[in-house]
Scaffold this active site. Structure first.
Site, mmCIF file in Angstrom:
data_model
loop_
_atom_site.group_PDB
_atom_site.id
_atom_site.type_symbol
_atom_site.label_atom_id
_atom_site.label_comp_id
_atom_site.label_asym_id
_atom_site.label_seq_id
_atom_site.Cartn_x
_atom_site.Cartn_y
_atom_site.Cartn_z
ATOM 1 N N HIS A 184 0.809 -1.224 0.000
ATOM 2 C CA HIS A 184 0.000 0.000 0.000
ATOM 3 C C HIS A 184 0.843 1.276 0.000
ATOM 4 C CE1 HIS A 184 -4.085 -1.731 0.670
ATOM 5 N NE2 HIS A 184 -3.333 -2.766 0.970
ATOM 6 N N ASP B 280 3.753 9.286 -0.749
ATOM 7 C CA ASP B 280 2.531 8.583 -0.358
ATOM 8 C C ASP B 280 2.300 7.444 -1.337
ATOM 9 O OD1 ASP B 280 0.229 8.170 1.141
ATOM 10 O OD2 ASP B 280 -0.362 10.283 1.051
#
Ligand code: ADQ
Length: 467
Positions: free
Chosen positions: A153, A362
């Protein structure tokens, strides 16, 4: 349809099925009457070493507690203070501790031992995130031969950065025990391929496949999405309206809302964002009193030192900027260190003229996609997005991309967003919405599962990763 077994540190047991991973896995597990395995969320003084079993809506849960030592060593220590910073390019913040690594390895082995006896021959195992890099290998060591996939992720940094982890080879070899390895972006996938070729002696077969020890491993980018239709609906909910009503008096007739929503984490670049807003106020006195920047940032991982320091830094920066620019009837930065539910956030996104999403790094950043889904297509706001968010790979045509380290550039982009004519806002929003609604959470899940189970019938949808 084969049974799906999801493995993640936190499961969605009992709680609301909200947020990216929870929604995606939950739907897949409901469809396939699957099993969800992970940490119970409980820290037991002397661990209940076994598994607690229960069922919700046909989904079987198997969860286990962590002991206090495991919580410290595996979770707070190795996962959050060694792997998280390195994977977000912050080697300077990483703390490598052999004992914590050993604990992380032990927890992975213990979890694998608890899971293995529950697996059936035809199961598909889907492991999530950096907490479980070695899990597939640990299952293989116990005798598991079935199809197994892994999804990361968070970003996978360039080899030079990942190599700073003392045990990088063992971790990466563990990941290579999967049949399919999924990344958020093409750039993460390519970093992993480069690393595996240089450090593990893997052979690159093509852009999306490696070969190692005679096995073929699929490596692919599957950018995670959101349930965009559902989120759009939330933005019209009663709770959304109530949140809008609460903030409206502060906006008056003419103040533009600039909104940031993040977990309070150093990867999210919140101090840089505060500075950019300060610079904007320096450059554009005509905006004084005309903008209201609201930053929602609930503290997370407060037991980790770097997070406590971030909290202090934000308190002081917001205080200084408000002190410098605020007036009797105006506070430029409203910084709220607390959490709001999804309905409320959806309402706030909807009325925000600017969505400010500027992480330093991110994996994806779902806030960017939620902001897009909540806009009114007839009068949309503008997304200002960091070029270092995974989402930038998909959203580059509609968002204003910024380098979050470039304070002046970010300030200019916010200014451009605030003054952008309606026609351009609509054109940009259309491009963004096409991606956010088209490549949603179901699209992501089906794309991964189609590769994990090539023989299977999946849900029958045809998935093109090229969009
Ligand atoms: P996170 O780092 O948690 O997730 P992100 O994807 O932005 O980051 O957010 C996840 C969810 O939390 C979103 O649904 C968002 O609405 C919610 N959230 C964030 N801030 C909030 C706040 N202040 N109040 C209430 N809710 C908030 C990790 C990776 C990301 C990746 C996701 C999914 O770090 O890069 O996109 O997993 O793969």
């Amino acid at each position: 349809m084969k049974r799906l077994v999801g493995v993640s540190n936190r499961t969605a047991a009992g709680g609301p099925k909200a947020g990216g991973l929870a929604v995606a896995l939950w739907d897949a597990l409901v469809q396939r009457k699957g099993l969800w395995f992970g940490w119970s969320g409980e820290v037991a003084g002397t661990a209940r070493r076994g598994v607690e079993l229960f069922e919700e809506e046909g989904v079987e849960f198997a969860v286990t507690d962590l002991t206090e030592a495991e919580h410290e060593g595996y979770y707070l220590g190795y996962a959050n203070r060694a792997l998280w910073p390195v994977l977000h390019y912050r080697v300077d913040l990483a703390n490598f501790d052999e004992e914590q690594y050993d604990c992380y390895r032990d927890v992975n082995r213990r979890f694998a031992k608890l899971l293995y006896p529950r697996l059936r021959e035809d199961d598909l195992v889907w492991i999530h995130d950096y907490h479980f890099f070695p899990m597939a290998q640990d299952l293989r060591d116990l005798g598991w031969t079935g199809r197994t996939g892994f999804f990361l992720h968070v970003p996978f940094p360039p080899p030079e950065i990942f190599k700073s982890v003392p045990d990088h080879r063992a971790l990466a070899k563990g990941v290579c025990a999967n049949d399919v390895i999924g990344f958020q972006t093409v750039s993460d996938r390519d970093n992993f391929a480069k690393y595996s070729v240089a450090e593990l002696g893997a052979k690159q077969l093509d852009d999306e496949a490696l070969s190692l020890d005679g096995r073929r491993i699929a490596i692919r980018a599957y950018p995670i999405g959101i349930d965009a239709v559902e989120f759009q609906k939330l933005s019209h909910s009663e709770e959304a309206k109530a949140a809008i009503e609460r903030i409206e008096p502060f906006l008056g007739d003419s103040r533009a809302l600039i909104l940031g929503v993040d977990r309070m984490d150093y990867s999210k670049g919140i101090p840089n964002r505060f500075q950019a807003v300060g610079r904007l106020l320096d450059n554009a006195p005509e905006l004084h009193g005309k903008i209201a920047y609201t930053q929602i940032a609930p503290p997370s991982r407060t037991k980790v030192e770097e997070y406590a320091e971030l909290r202090e830094q934000l308190d002081s920066l917001a205080g200084r900027i408000n002190g410098d620019y605020g007036d009797l009837d105006w506070i430029p930065i409203r910084y709220l260190a607390r959490s709001y539910n999804r309905d409320q956030l959806a309402g706030l996104y909807r009325i925000a003229r600017v969505g400010l999403v500027t992480p330093l790094h991110d994996g994806m950043n779902l806030v960017a996609k939620e902001y897009v889904a909540a806009q009114d297509p007839e009068d949309p706001g503008v997304l200002v997005l960091s070029q270092f968010a995974g989402a930038a790979e998909q959203l580059k045509d509609g968002a204003l991309l910024v380098n979050p380290h470039d304070t002046a550039g970010t300030a200019d982009a916010i200014h451009e967003a605030l003054t952008m004519p309606l026609a351009e806002r609509k054109r940009r929003h259309e491009a963004l919405a096409e991606v956010v609604f088209g490549q949603d959470i179901a699209w992501w899940r089906e794309a991964f599962l189609a590769d994990l189970d090539p023989s299977g019938n999946g849900s029958g949808s045809v998935v093109s990763l090229r969009g």
